[in-house]
Each structure stands twice: as structure tokens, then as C-alpha cells.
Motif scaffolding. Structure first.
Motif, short mmCIF file in Angstrom:
data_model
loop_
_atom_site.label_atom_id
_atom_site.label_comp_id
_atom_site.label_asym_id
_atom_site.label_seq_id
_atom_site.Cartn_x
_atom_site.Cartn_y
_atom_site.Cartn_z
N GLN A 172 0.87 -1.32 0.08
CA GLN A 172 -0.23 -0.09 0.03
C GLN A 172 1.07 1.38 0.06
N PRO A 173 0.26 2.35 -0.51
CA PRO A 173 -0.98 2.66 -1.17
C PRO A 173 -0.92 1.92 -2.61
N ALA A 174 -1.98 1.64 -3.48
CA ALA A 174 -2.32 1.04 -4.50
C ALA A 174 -1.51 2.24 -5.74
N ASP A 175 -1.31 1.51 -6.81
CA ASP A 175 -0.60 2.62 -7.85
C ASP A 175 -1.73 3.48 -8.16
N ASN A 176 -1.44 4.90 -8.36
CA ASN A 176 -1.97 5.89 -8.66
C ASN A 176 -3.06 6.24 -7.71
N GLY A 190 0.24 15.09 4.80
CA GLY A 190 0.51 13.76 5.39
C GLY A 190 -0.29 13.47 6.65
N PRO A 191 -0.26 12.34 7.13
CA PRO A 191 0.88 11.42 6.78
C PRO A 191 0.58 10.33 5.78
N VAL A 192 1.26 9.80 5.16
CA VAL A 192 1.25 8.62 4.14
C VAL A 192 2.03 7.34 4.48
N THR A 193 1.64 6.32 4.57
CA THR A 193 2.32 4.86 5.05
C THR A 193 2.85 4.07 3.80
N LEU A 194 3.91 3.97 3.52
CA LEU A 194 4.06 2.86 2.42
C LEU A 194 4.25 1.52 3.05
N SER A 195 3.90 0.52 2.33
CA SER A 195 4.39 -0.89 2.80
C SER A 195 4.64 -1.64 1.84
N TRP A 196 5.27 -2.95 2.09
CA TRP A 196 5.73 -4.02 1.09
C TRP A 196 5.78 -5.07 1.74
N THR A 197 5.88 -6.31 0.97
CA THR A 197 6.10 -7.59 1.44
C THR A 197 7.73 -7.72 1.93
N SER A 198 7.76 -8.71 2.87
CA SER A 198 9.21 -9.20 3.53
C SER A 198 9.93 -9.73 2.17
N VAL A 199 11.17 -9.87 2.14
CA VAL A 199 12.20 -10.64 1.19
C VAL A 199 12.79 -11.50 2.07
N ALA A 200 12.88 -12.70 1.70
CA ALA A 200 13.85 -13.68 2.76
C ALA A 200 15.30 -13.47 2.45
N GLY A 201 15.83 -13.30 3.60
CA GLY A 201 17.19 -13.12 3.81
C GLY A 201 17.43 -11.27 4.07
N THR A 203 17.97 -7.89 5.47
CA THR A 203 18.09 -7.38 6.80
C THR A 203 17.60 -5.85 6.72
N ARG A 204 17.53 -5.25 5.47
CA ARG A 204 16.87 -3.74 5.37
C ARG A 204 16.22 -3.41 4.41
N TYR A 205 15.55 -2.18 4.15
CA TYR A 205 14.93 -2.17 2.86
C TYR A 205 15.17 -0.51 2.80
N GLU A 206 15.61 -0.26 1.43
CA GLU A 206 15.96 1.18 1.15
C GLU A 206 14.80 1.86 0.19
N VAL A 207 13.99 2.69 0.78
CA VAL A 207 12.78 3.39 0.21
C VAL A 207 13.23 4.79 -0.38
N GLU A 208 12.60 5.01 -1.49
CA GLU A 208 13.05 6.10 -2.53
C GLU A 208 11.77 6.72 -2.73
N VAL A 209 11.45 7.75 -2.51
CA VAL A 209 10.19 8.65 -3.03
C VAL A 209 10.57 9.96 -3.95
N SER A 229 11.69 -2.57 8.99
CA SER A 229 10.38 -3.04 8.74
C SER A 229 10.06 -3.05 7.54
N ARG A 230 8.63 -3.59 7.59
CA ARG A 230 8.14 -3.62 6.19
C ARG A 230 7.13 -2.23 5.72
N GLN A 231 7.42 -1.20 6.63
CA GLN A 231 6.53 -0.13 6.34
C GLN A 231 7.18 1.34 6.73
N TRP A 232 6.83 2.19 5.94
CA TRP A 232 7.71 3.31 6.45
C TRP A 232 6.56 4.58 6.35
#
Length: 283
Positions: A172-176, A190-201, A203-209, A229-232
Motif C-alpha cells: 500500500q498504497p495502490a498505484d495511482n 501527510g501522513p502517508v504510510t508505504l508498505s511492502w512484502t518481506s524478502v527472505a534474507g 536485513t533492511r529496505y531502502e525506500v525512495e520517493v 520493517s516492512r513499512q515507512w
């Protein structure tokens, strides 16, 4: 460089500064890396470019963009890299190689290569961590991995480098998606929260907006964060349209490809005014 020589003797693993993507493992007769122009020309003359070569060029250019300061040169390199990724997805590998070359050359003008890596040997396992300097290429058993500053890769003696993790799937959020929000002081939304699925192995996720267009004002710089975590939750932003991606990072496997790109829009709530006139109220 002493670390690279020691590793080569121990397990066929080497660490070298990353040169222009199309010149990995090659040098000109005078021992210097080819210039961006000559490398680009080589790419254009190679219609049979294999996807592995183009993918390696993309990996090196992504690492260079990640390590670069947030300025006009980086933004131009990001634009070239986006074109390269579009060519790669369409199986136009020579064009992808050419655009990845351009992105790398923008961020790496000719200069001496000074870098520092930390090598930790534990039994049959070696961990290479890039501490400072431009991106470096780690090679083991004819497989390569590009490391940006702060990244690591772990290699078991006698084995190839592990495959990179899979790209996260965006939630989330859905596209567009369009968010209509009440402006905070200063007009930000704001605020708006972005989320994604976990990936095996991972240790961290880099988010770019990245802003694609805002209302009434200069386009803000890209917003980036590294989270476990899996959201920001984004900081408040100006009204406008944005795109976002997430990249998974693993200590043992390195970096994934960026996720698919999604977009969202922030809009301010309209203010309804009721005006009193002689015969009553009027909206």
C-alpha cells in the motif's frame, strides 16, 4: 589492494574499484579505463550484448547513484538509469548498457581510485565490507557483485557469490492512489504510510520517493530512508504527484533490483466557504 591480493590467493576472490560498466575487466592499452564516450560507443557497436553484461552495468550504475550526494548530477544520472532499466525490461540490452554507462560516467569523472574494504575471515567464510570510496566490484568463481559504501557480501570458500535477494512486492498504497488531506501549518500534507512484502534474507529496505511535479513551488529533493520493517511513514510533503520504489538489502546476498514503481498523489482538502447575503446563506 592488499586485501584483494590476499583474497585472490586464498579463494579466488578479488576486490577492485568499479570502473565504467562496459569496461569491467578491460583496460585500454595505456592501462587506463576507457572514457564514458568510448565505452558508450562500444555499447552501440554491440547489438548482441548479453543480458548478463547489461545487468552488471545496471548494478554498478545503481550502486554509484546510491553512493552519490543528492545534487543535480545525481538526478541526471537517475534519469539515465531509469532509461537503462526500461531498455533492459524491453530486452534492448545494448541500449541498456549504453544508458547505464552514461549514468555511471556522470557520477565518476576520471580520478584516482581510493577505496577501503574490511575483510573478515571466519573458518571457511569470508565477509567483505566496503567502508569508504567509490563502489567496488567483488569477484569470486567468475561471478561479480558491486558493493556501495557500507554494504557487505559473505562468501563461502569454493562457492560462487550468492544470488541477490528478490525485489520486494509493493503493498500500500495502490498505484495511482490519491490522498485528499488537511494541510498542516506551512501547507504540507501527510501522513502517508508505504508498505511492502518481506524478502527472505533481507536485513533492511531502502525506500525512495521522488517528486514528479508539485503545486506552486520548486520540486523537493528525493526523500530516502533505510528501515528494517516492512513499512515507512513519509514526512509531510507538498501537494503533488510522487513515485516510489523499495530495494531489499541482505548481508549475505547484497542488493535486490528495485521494486516496480508506483505513484501516488497528494491533494489538499478544498475549503468550503459559506457567505451570508441579504436573503440568507450562500455557499
Amino acid at each position: 589492494m592488499k586485501a584483494a591480493l590476499w583474497l585472490s590467493a586464498w579463494m579466488g576472490l578479488s576486490v577492485v574499484p568499479s570502473t565504467a560498466p562496459t569496461s569491467v575487466g578491460r583496460q585500454s592499452p595505456d592501462g587506463s579505463a576507457p572514457s564514458g564516450d568510448s565505452a558508450a560507443a562500444a555499447a552501440r557497436k554491440a547489438p548482441g550484448t548479453e543480458p548478463q553484461t547489461a545487468l552488471k552495468a545496471l548494478e554498478m550504475s545503481r550502486a554509484a547513484v546510491t553512493a552519490a550526494p543528492d545534487d543535480a548530477r545525481r538526478r541526471e544520472a537517475e534519469s539515465r538509469l531509469k532509461e537503462a532499466e526500461a531498455h533492459f525490461q524491453a530486452a534492448r540490452y545494448a541500449e541498456a548498457l549504453h544508458k547505464a554507462d552514461e549514468a555511471w560516467a556522470l557520477l565518476n569523472p576520471p580520478q584516482p581510485s581510493n577505496f577501503t574494504v574490511e575483510v573478515d575471515h571466519d573458518g571457511g567464510t569470508t565477509t567483505v565490507t566496503h567502508r569508504q570510496g567509490p563502489p567496488v566490484t567483488v569477484e569470486a568463481q567468475h561471478a561479480t557483485r558491486v558493493l556501495a559504501r557500507g554494504e557487505s557480501v559473505r562468501v563461502q570458500q569454493g562457492t560462487v557469490l550468492p544470488e541477490p535477494p528478490g525485489a520486494p512486492l509493493l503493498g500500500q498504497p495502490a498505484d495511482n492512489a490519491r490522498f485528499t488531506l488537511k494541510p498542516a501549518p506551512g501547507g504540507l500534507l501527510g501522513p502517508v504510510t508505504l508498505s511492502w512484502t518481506s524478502v527472505a534474507g533481507a536485513t533492511r529496505y531502502e525506500v525512495e520517493v521522488v517528486a514528479e511535479g508539485v503545486e506552486g513551488g520548486a520540486t523537493p529533493a528525493p526523500v530516502r530512508s533505510v528501515v528494517a520493517s516492512r513499512q515507512w511513514t513519509l514526512p509531510s510533503l507538498p501537494a503533488g504527484r510522487y513515485r516510489w520504489t523499495v530495494t531489499a538489502v541482505s548481508l549475505e546476498q547484497g542488493r535486490s533490483l528495485p521494486s516496480q514503481t508506483r505513484r501516488f498523489e497528494l491533494a489538499a482538502e478544498s475549503l468550503e466557504l459559506n457567505v451570508k447575503v441579504k436573503d440568507g446563506w450562500q455557499k
